[in-house]
Each structure stands twice: as C-alpha cells, then as structure tokens.
Scaffold this motif. Structure first.
Motif, short mmCIF file in Angstrom:
data_model
loop_
_atom_site.label_atom_id
_atom_site.label_comp_id
_atom_site.label_asym_id
_atom_site.label_seq_id
_atom_site.Cartn_x
_atom_site.Cartn_y
_atom_site.Cartn_z
N VAL A 177 17.12 63.77 46.97
CA VAL A 177 18.27 63.30 46.19
C VAL A 177 18.69 64.35 45.18
O VAL A 177 19.88 64.65 45.02
CB VAL A 177 17.95 61.97 45.48
CG1 VAL A 177 19.09 61.57 44.55
CG2 VAL A 177 17.69 60.87 46.50
N SER A 178 17.72 64.96 44.50
CA SER A 178 18.06 65.98 43.50
C SER A 178 18.75 67.17 44.15
O SER A 178 19.64 67.79 43.54
CB SER A 178 16.82 66.43 42.74
OG SER A 178 15.97 67.23 43.53
N CYS A 179 18.39 67.48 45.39
CA CYS A 179 19.06 68.58 46.10
C CYS A 179 20.52 68.23 46.39
O CYS A 179 21.40 69.10 46.29
CB CYS A 179 18.32 68.90 47.40
SG CYS A 179 16.71 69.70 47.16
N PHE A 180 20.78 66.98 46.74
CA PHE A 180 22.18 66.57 46.95
C PHE A 180 22.97 66.57 45.65
O PHE A 180 24.16 66.90 45.64
CB PHE A 180 22.23 65.21 47.65
CG PHE A 180 22.08 65.30 49.14
CD1 PHE A 180 23.15 65.68 49.93
CD2 PHE A 180 20.86 65.01 49.75
CE1 PHE A 180 23.02 65.78 51.31
CE2 PHE A 180 20.72 65.10 51.13
CZ PHE A 180 21.80 65.49 51.91
N VAL A 181 22.32 66.20 44.55
CA VAL A 181 23.00 66.28 43.25
C VAL A 181 23.38 67.73 42.96
O VAL A 181 24.49 68.01 42.51
CB VAL A 181 22.10 65.71 42.13
CG1 VAL A 181 22.69 66.02 40.75
CG2 VAL A 181 21.91 64.20 42.31
N GLU A 182 22.48 68.64 43.24
CA GLU A 182 22.77 70.06 42.97
C GLU A 182 23.87 70.57 43.89
O GLU A 182 24.72 71.37 43.46
CB GLU A 182 21.51 70.89 43.11
CG GLU A 182 20.54 70.67 41.97
CD GLU A 182 19.57 71.82 41.82
OE1 GLU A 182 19.99 72.98 41.95
OE2 GLU A 182 18.39 71.55 41.55
#
Length: 301
Positions: A177-182
């Motif tokens: 999820v954090s990768c998609f936020v980035e």
C-alpha cells in the motif's frame, strides 16, 4: 530532551549513511555527504546491495535494496536527473535484471546465500507483488528522459499497477500500500495526472489507508503494526485530512515510548543469524530514530 537523546545515539552508533541523513535533515548538512555515503552501496550494474536495507546482507544488487536508495534520494530532494547515482539506478532498472516484464522481483535468489531476515527468503513460487515495483515506476517517471524506452515502459507499468490495485482492493500488505501511495505522489509531483484516473486512485488509497492502519494502539509498542507514518509524511499530504487524529496520536506515542538510550523498540527480529541480527538491530534503531524525528518535525505542535 528527546532530540538530544536521539542525536547522541546516532553519533555513537549509526552507519555513515544514517549520520549523513541525520545531519542533512536536522543540522543543515549537505546532500553531497548523503550521496557520497549512499554511493558506497551501489554496484557496478547500478543496483544497490550490501545491507542498505539492513535485513538483507546480500552483496548482489536487488530491487528492494535499490528502492531504499530511491527513498534516500527522495528524502534529500535530489532533482539532478543526471547525477551518477540516478543514472546508475536507471541503468539497473533498464537492464531487465530481476524483472519479469511487469514487476521487479521482491526477493532474489542470491538472498539465500547471505544473512537475511526470513521475509527476504527467495522462493521461486513467490506471489506477484508491487512492493517495490510501484515505487520504482514512480522513480523512473520522475528521473528518466521522456523519450527513453524505460520511461515509455514505466507509463505502461503504471497502468498495469493501477489495474492490479483495483482488482485486488483492498490490499492486505501495508508495505505494498505504501508503494502505491508513493506512486500516486510521484505522479502528482511530475504532473502526470492524465496517465491514470487520479481521482479514483486517491479515493481508493484514502479508503485503503483507513482499512489497513492498526487502530488498536495497544499493539503499537509490542508488535510490528501499521501506523500512519508509513503513508503520511507531511500535513500537505492528500491523505492527512482523514487521519489527523491518528497522526497526532502517533506523535504522542513517539514521545511517550522513547527509551533511555534515545531509541525506540524494534518490534521484529530474525533468529537464523544471531550475530548479524545484533548488528542489524542497531542499524534499524538509527533508521527508526530518523523516521520518528522526521514525523515529529512534520506534525508535532
């Protein structure tokens, strides 16, 4: 007092890369010092290794280790698209190494030959993961030339990633999820807002973040859980509005749980290589000090 204790630990225990990061973030240190320290982890193929991500001591380049380098580049706000470190990363990502045509590998086979945490074991049957691919796509879109093959590929990969996210919503891996936020933030920064339906992506990410944050805060000090700092780094974040209270709680949590030596508890471990874990744990303490101090600087009032 919390700052002084944290600083004291950093100067006594941290790696050169983390001392340089600390100086840049909190003591007006230079980007050049960070980049010089970072360059020691880069291999000739342009990828990164050598436990830049402390849980894996593999000296061979890997996508996750290279992703950590992109995080540091982002942290110091490097804009030079022709910096040798940036060009090396783009060379590695363009080479096809550790890439199956759609995603870069989450783990690589050579991990198994060196001390590492169990989650970095290589398994030939590993599931498709956009950790760290979604972040690497964003890095390419920011730094590669728009007429390059890798840039054109990254545009295609961004669309594939978005389709995957929608098809598998909600995701259960906080790091994915954090990768998609980035990726979302890279697209916003580069004003590539027509590549994907950004309104839909923002809506889904807003729901996804609220789905995956660990709201049972009694677990925060003893388990490896999902906190808002994984996704939200400033009050200008598009995801801050709906998470103000939990962000403020994390500030209070940070202040309340600092240990006497200036560190915070590392809530995970790996047992197969106890000597290396003892060293790694200290490296993580320095990294988490920097992470938490950045969060306090951004949110504590």
């Amino acid at each position: 007092m919390y700052y002084e204790k944290a600083r004291d630990f950093i100067y006594k225990n941290a790696r050169p890369i983390d001392i340089a990061r600390w100086k840049y973030l909190f003591e007006n240190g230079s980007k050049e010092a960070v980049l010089e320290a970072l360059s020691t982890y880069q291999n000739e193929d342009g990828g990164f290794a050598h436990a830049l991500e402390p849980d894996c001591w593999n000296p061979h380049s890997a996508p996750v280790q290279t992703w950590v380098a992109t995080e540091i580049i982002k942290e110091i706000q490097l804009e030079d698209k022709n910096h040798p470190i940036v060009l090396g990363i783009l060379k590695y990502l363009s080479s096809g190494k550790d890439f199956n045509g759609h995603t870069w590998a989450n783990t690589v086979v050579s991990n198994n030959d060196y001390p590492h945490a169990p989650w970095w074991d290589y398994d030939s049957q590993q599931e498709l993961s956009y950790n760290p691919t979604a972040c690497l796509i964003g890095f390419i879109l920011k730094y590669a030339n728009e007429d390059s093959q890798i840039y054109i590929l990254a545009c295609q990969l961004a669309q594939e990633a978005f389709s995957y996210f929608k098809d598998h919503f909600p995701l259960e891996s906080m790091h994915t999820v954090s990768c998609f936020v980035e990726l979302y933030e890279y697209l916003q920064e580069c004003q590539l807002t027509e590549l994907l339906d950004m309104k839909e992506l923002k809506t889904l990410l807003t729901q996804q973040i609220q789905h995956i944050i660990t709201y049972d805060t009694s677990k925060w000090a003893i388990e490896y859980v999902c906190k808002p700092s994984l996704f939200i780094s400033s009050q200008t974040s598009d995801f801050y509005e709906y998470n103000q209270k939990i962000c403020q709680f994390e500030c209070e949590f940070i202040l309340d749980t600092q240990e006497a030596d200036g560190t915070w508890a590392i809530t995970w471990s790996w047992d197969d290589y106890p000597e290396q874990w003892a060293i790694t744990k200290n490296w993580w303490k320095s990294d988490w000090i920097i992470k938490y101090m950045k969060f306090l600087k951004a949110f504590y009032q």
